[in-house]
Motif scaffolding. Structure first.
Motif, PDB file in Angstrom:
ATOM      1  N   GLN A 245      38.843  72.599   8.024  1.00  0.00           N
ATOM      2  CA  GLN A 245      37.714  73.010   7.191  1.00  0.00           C
ATOM      3  C   GLN A 245      36.400  72.414   7.712  1.00  0.00           C
ATOM      4  N   GLN A 246      36.456  71.116   8.080  1.00  0.00           N
ATOM      5  CA  GLN A 246      35.248  70.446   8.548  1.00  0.00           C
ATOM      6  C   GLN A 246      34.816  70.977   9.902  1.00  0.00           C
ATOM      7  N   GLN A 247      35.792  71.254  10.768  1.00  0.00           N
ATOM      8  CA  GLN A 247      35.456  71.826  12.075  1.00  0.00           C
ATOM      9  C   GLN A 247      34.755  73.177  11.912  1.00  0.00           C
ATOM     10  N   ALA A 248      35.258  73.981  10.971  1.00  0.00           N
ATOM     11  CA  ALA A 248      34.644  75.290  10.737  1.00  0.00           C
ATOM     12  C   ALA A 248      33.217  75.134  10.226  1.00  0.00           C
ATOM     13  N   LEU A 249      33.004  74.192   9.327  1.00  0.00           N
ATOM     14  CA  LEU A 249      31.665  73.969   8.792  1.00  0.00           C
ATOM     15  C   LEU A 249      30.727  73.469   9.887  1.00  0.00           C
ATOM     16  N   ASN A 250      31.230  72.573  10.713  1.00  0.00           N
ATOM     17  CA  ASN A 250      30.410  72.101  11.837  1.00  0.00           C
ATOM     18  C   ASN A 250      30.107  73.249  12.797  1.00  0.00           C
ATOM     19  N   GLY A 251      31.095  74.137  12.971  1.00  0.00           N
ATOM     20  CA  GLY A 251      30.908  75.280  13.858  1.00  0.00           C
ATOM     21  C   GLY A 251      29.791  76.197  13.386  1.00  0.00           C
ATOM     22  N   VAL A 252      29.709  76.409  12.074  1.00  0.00           N
ATOM     23  CA  VAL A 252      28.632  77.236  11.527  1.00  0.00           C
ATOM     24  C   VAL A 252      27.283  76.597  11.824  1.00  0.00           C
ATOM     25  N   LYS A 253      27.203  75.294  11.671  1.00  0.00           N
ATOM     26  CA  LYS A 253      25.938  74.602  11.926  1.00  0.00           C
ATOM     27  C   LYS A 253      25.549  74.691  13.401  1.00  0.00           C
ATOM     28  N   GLN A 254      26.547  74.613  14.283  1.00  0.00           N
ATOM     29  CA  GLN A 254      26.266  74.752  15.716  1.00  0.00           C
ATOM     30  C   GLN A 254      25.747  76.157  16.039  1.00  0.00           C
ATOM     31  N   LEU A 255      26.354  77.155  15.401  1.00  0.00           N
ATOM     32  CA  LEU A 255      25.898  78.526  15.624  1.00  0.00           C
ATOM     33  C   LEU A 255      24.482  78.725  15.094  1.00  0.00           C
ATOM     34  N   ALA A 256      24.159  78.064  13.979  1.00  0.00           N
ATOM     35  CA  ALA A 256      22.808  78.172  13.429  1.00  0.00           C
ATOM     36  C   ALA A 256      21.784  77.589  14.406  1.00  0.00           C
ATOM     37  N   GLU A 257      22.118  76.452  15.011  1.00  0.00           N
ATOM     38  CA  GLU A 257      21.215  75.852  15.989  1.00  0.00           C
ATOM     39  C   GLU A 257      21.028  76.773  17.195  1.00  0.00           C
ATOM     40  N   ALA A 258      22.139  77.377  17.643  1.00  0.00           N
ATOM     41  CA  ALA A 258      22.072  78.268  18.796  1.00  0.00           C
ATOM     42  C   ALA A 258      21.343  79.563  18.480  1.00  0.00           C
ATOM     43  N   ASN A 259      21.271  79.891  17.194  1.00  0.00           N
ATOM     44  CA  ASN A 259      20.642  81.144  16.770  1.00  0.00           C
ATOM     45  C   ASN A 259      19.118  81.088  16.811  1.00  0.00           C
ATOM     46  N   ALA A 260      18.560  79.862  16.762  1.00  0.00           N
ATOM     47  CA  ALA A 260      17.103  79.712  16.753  1.00  0.00           C
ATOM     48  C   ALA A 260      16.492  80.381  17.983  1.00  0.00           C
ATOM     49  N   GLU A 261      15.406  81.110  17.774  1.00  0.00           N
ATOM     50  CA  GLU A 261      14.645  81.785  18.826  1.00  0.00           C
ATOM     51  C   GLU A 261      15.330  83.030  19.387  1.00  0.00           C
ATOM     52  N   LEU A 262      16.520  83.409  18.886  1.00  0.00           N
ATOM     53  CA  LEU A 262      17.204  84.596  19.415  1.00  0.00           C
ATOM     54  C   LEU A 262      16.731  85.889  18.751  1.00  0.00           C
ATOM     55  N   GLY A 263      16.108  85.769  17.585  1.00  0.00           N
ATOM     56  CA  GLY A 263      15.597  86.969  16.913  1.00  0.00           C
ATOM     57  C   GLY A 263      16.679  87.848  16.322  1.00  0.00           C
ATOM     58  N   CYS A 264      17.791  87.242  15.908  1.00  0.00           N
ATOM     59  CA  CYS A 264      18.866  88.036  15.324  1.00  0.00           C
ATOM     60  C   CYS A 264      19.492  87.305  14.149  1.00  0.00           C
ATOM     61  N   CYS A 265      20.205  88.075  13.340  1.00  0.00           N
ATOM     62  CA  CYS A 265      20.958  87.549  12.201  1.00  0.00           C
ATOM     63  C   CYS A 265      22.433  87.768  12.508  1.00  0.00           C
ATOM     64  N   ILE A 266      23.272  86.765  12.221  1.00  0.00           N
ATOM     65  CA  ILE A 266      24.699  86.941  12.462  1.00  0.00           C
ATOM     66  C   ILE A 266      25.491  86.654  11.190  1.00  0.00           C
ATOM     67  N   VAL A 267      26.665  87.268  11.123  1.00  0.00           N
ATOM     68  CA  VAL A 267      27.576  87.073   9.999  1.00  0.00           C
ATOM     69  C   VAL A 267      28.907  86.618  10.581  1.00  0.00           C
ATOM     70  N   VAL A 268      29.363  85.436  10.157  1.00  0.00           N
ATOM     71  CA  VAL A 268      30.642  84.904  10.622  1.00  0.00           C
ATOM     72  C   VAL A 268      31.475  84.460   9.422  1.00  0.00           C
ATOM     73  N   GLY A 269      32.800  84.424   9.601  1.00  0.00           N
ATOM     74  CA  GLY A 269      33.687  84.066   8.508  1.00  0.00           C
ATOM     75  C   GLY A 269      34.344  82.710   8.712  1.00  0.00           C
ATOM     76  N   LEU A 270      34.561  82.004   7.583  1.00  0.00           N
ATOM     77  CA  LEU A 270      35.195  80.685   7.626  1.00  0.00           C
ATOM     78  C   LEU A 270      35.769  80.338   6.253  1.00  0.00           C
ATOM     79  N   PRO A 271      36.692  79.362   6.207  1.00  0.00           N
ATOM     80  CA  PRO A 271      37.135  78.821   4.924  1.00  0.00           C
ATOM     81  C   PRO A 271      36.151  77.736   4.489  1.00  0.00           C
ATOM     82  N   LEU A 272      35.727  77.767   3.250  1.00  0.00           N
ATOM     83  CA  LEU A 272      34.717  76.820   2.782  1.00  0.00           C
ATOM     84  C   LEU A 272      35.160  76.201   1.462  1.00  0.00           C
ATOM     85  N   ALA A 273      35.210  74.876   1.423  1.00  0.00           N
ATOM     86  CA  ALA A 273      35.593  74.145   0.208  1.00  0.00           C
ATOM     87  C   ALA A 273      34.356  73.906  -0.650  1.00  0.00           C
TER      88      ALA A 273
END
Length: 647
Positions: A75-103
């Protein structure tokens, strides 16, 4: 100065937004590897100009992790993964939708994370959890309705099914989310989201394959996009997901208002993506036109989370990623031609048969010129007489040669009537028109509009009087394209007792006659019909050349009907303005005509369309055939006094 709230891309200026649905290569339970795959695909697709990229359900972990979902480390790895994707998303000019288990508050939810502008904008939990057959999601996840808070633990990111995501710098971009099974329910959450304003509906999914399911899935998605007047982006888990008891194929699709825009190849272990440019302006126009959509109230209130997509500096693929048909009224090559033509004939013939029965007519009178429109009207009239229980010889055709009639058209009219066993009378109009010129003191050598229109009105008078003599009605031949352009003589060929071709544009007239020539009447009149198709379109109202050839050609004067039908479709059906029609026409017909030619005839079309409304306001009854019609009693209402200043 440029408006910072408006898109800088020409494609986006006209309301198009590029979206993608991705089925990524997956490593089950390996969040770090999955994040790397998703990041790489996000960057690649952003470089292609994609503004919305949808990945599958639970794609950070894999859908098939089962009891591993309980592991806090996963669960924590998935949450960290979302945060990493958010950082990588900066300046790309796009919106993404990804799925994960969230507590959240001691419960585990199957959620979609929405990322834009370098931030996690919100989480949308799955509402309907399948728990029968091969699915048992209730074992691990709680449904959305068990949420008691609207923010996640810790960072306070919004969470809920009542969230819409709006890009303030791309007009019309409003994103609603539902997850997999949500779509398969009686009333999908996307229906409520659409009524609340979502034009883009994203579905991260993990839909397994069983025999025949892919067809049902395709129909479900296209139909939901039609019901919601929206674009639906569906991304499903791929073949690398599982081999335990079920198989996943990575069937990802994009649909827009009932039309499938594209889908991925199934059963691939490699990452697959489908890309399309969806038309947000068109969707908003459809919603404004649809009273049933406007009158349906959203039963759920939504919060709009706003963000900026930002500019995309370098876009590798600038071509429009959607098919723009050069012949929007004509069915595509893959269509069942016979079924389409039979349906159109049935609509026209049933309408005419009903009018013949209503008026207790003994005859149907038609001016047969040897041109496209009168030929189609005759073929429809034969079928209508059959449906009305009337004999074929109740069809009274009249050819009325005038000053510009060629031997080719007159000969084709005569040969066609003979081949179809239809009575044909020849009534020359020259002497009557010349007498009329004397009556009104019109110089016979002055070949102006009076010279032309006098012939058209004389022909109409002949037809009307013969109909009176024979207790019949005059069947008009004018088509939809001519009504749009006003290319008809007021109270001449503009008038009849029933306009059987009123809903058929010129490009479709040709398509129907070609079908008749090769299928319906191939043996009796096929060669004649093919020659009629090949004859240049002309009203034949000006004198012939010295060698007897045709001097007057319609398309030399008003422009190619291929272009005008394109303009008509996008102007009336989709409410496009001049700039957008020009943009679309360049995509579809630019190689054939070039921008300057297209722009020239588009200006002519808009001017003639506006100026000719008074003719349409008094046009006779006629059947609607397709989605575009100009009847003042049905589809098109416009003041005859409109200045046309908007064009």
């Amino acid at each position: 100065m440029p408006d910072p709230t408006q898109p800088s891309c020409l494609r986006e200026h006209h309301g198009f937004v590029r979206v993608a649905a991705v089925s990524p290569e997956l490593k089950l339970g390996d969040v770090a590897a999955n994040v790397a795959i998703i990041r790489s695909e996000m960057q690649r697709l952003a470089g292609e100009g994609c503004r919305l990229i949808v990945f599958p359900e639970l794609c950070l972990t894999g859908y098939s992790c089962a009891d591993l979902f309980y592991q806090r480390s996963l669960q924590q790895q998935a949450l960290n993964g979302v945060k990493q994707l958010a950082e990588a998303n900066a300046e790309l000019g796009c919106c993404i939708v990804v799925g994960l288990p969230l507590a959240i508050q001691g419960r585990l939810y199957n959620v979609a994370a929405i990322i834009g502008d370098g931030e996690i904008l919100g989480y949308v939990p799955k509402t309907f959890l399948p728990n029968s057959g091969e699915f048992y999601e209730r074992r691990w996840f709680s449904p959305a309705q068990t949420l008691t808070d609207t923010h996640t633990d810790g960072d306070g990111t919004p969470v809920g099914t009542d969230l819409l995501f709006e890009a303030t710098d791309l007009p019309g971009f409003v994103l609603g989310i539902e997850i997999c099974e949500d779509l398969w329910t009686v009333i999908p959450p996307s229906s409520h989201a659409a009524l609340a304003g979502a034009t883009l509906l994203a579905n991260p999914s993990a839909s397994n394959e069983v025999l025949g399911k892919f067809n049902y899935r395709r129909q479900l998605i296209t139909q939901q996009s039609a019901r919601c007047l929206a674009s639906y982006i569906y991304a499903s888990a791929g073949a690398g997901e599982s081999s335990t008891d079920t198989v996943y194929s990575g069937h990802s699709l994009i649909a827009e208002n009932g039309v499938l825009m594209g889908e991925t190849e199934r059963f691939s272990f490699e990452t697959r993506a489908v890309i399309a440019d969806v038309d947000l302006q068109r969707l908003e126009h459809e919603r404004m036109r649809s009273t049933v959509f406007r009158d349906a109230a959203a039963t759920q209130s939504y919060s709009r989370i706003t963000f900026n997509l930002g500019e995309q500096e370098t876009v590798a693929n600038k071509a429009l990623q959607r098919t723009v048909s050069p012949l929007p009224f004509v069915p595509p090559a893959g269509a069942d031609r016979q079924a389409v033509c039979e349906e159109i004939f049935a609509i026209q013939a049933t309408a005419l048969a009903r009018r013949l029965r209503q008026t207790h007519s003994k005859t149907a009178v038609l001016g047969l010129s040897g041109g496209l429109d009168s030929t189609l009207a005759l073929l429809v009239m034969i079928e209508a007489l059959k449906r009305a229980g009337m004999p074929r010889d109740a069809a009274l055709t009249i050819t009325m040669p005038g000053f510009g009639t060629t031997s080719r058209t007159k000969g084709n009219a005569e040969k066609l009537a003979e081949a179809l066993h239809i009575p044909l009378r020849t009534i020359p109009i020259g002497a009557a028109v010349e007498q009329h010129f004397k009556d009104i003191s019109h110089p016979p050598g002055l070949h102006d509009v009076t010279y032309e229109n006098s012939q058209a009105r004389e022909r109409t008078q002949v037809l009307m009087d013969v109909a009176n003599q024979t207790n019949g009605i005059v069947v008009g031949t004018g088509d939809l394209s001519e009504s749009a352009l006003g290319w008809c003589t007021f109270n001449g060929d503009h008038m009849s007792m029933y306009h059987v071709n009123a809903g058929v544009p010129k490009t479709l007239v040709k398509y129907l006659i070609e079908w008749c020539a090769t299928e319906l009447y191939a043996e009796e009149a096929g060669a004649i019909l093919h020659d009629i198709i090949d004859t240049p379109i002309s009203p034949e109202l000006l004198p012939l050349a010295a060698d007897g050839s045709m001097e007057q050609k319609t398309e030399d004067t008003v422009g190619p009907y291929e272009l005008h039908d394109f303009f008509l479709f996008h102007f009336v059906r989709h409410g496009c303005g001049k700039d957008k029609i020009l943009f679309l026409a360049e995509q579809a017909l630019g190689e054939k005509y070039g921008r300057e030619v297209i722009e020239k005839w588009l200006t002519v079309f808009l001017r003639r369309f506006v100026q000719s409304q008074f003719k349409r306001s008094s046009m006779p009854d006629g059947p609607k055939v397709g989605s575009v019609a100009l009847s003042p009693r049905g589809d098109w209402r416009m003041p005859s006094d409109y200045s046309g200043s908007a064009f």
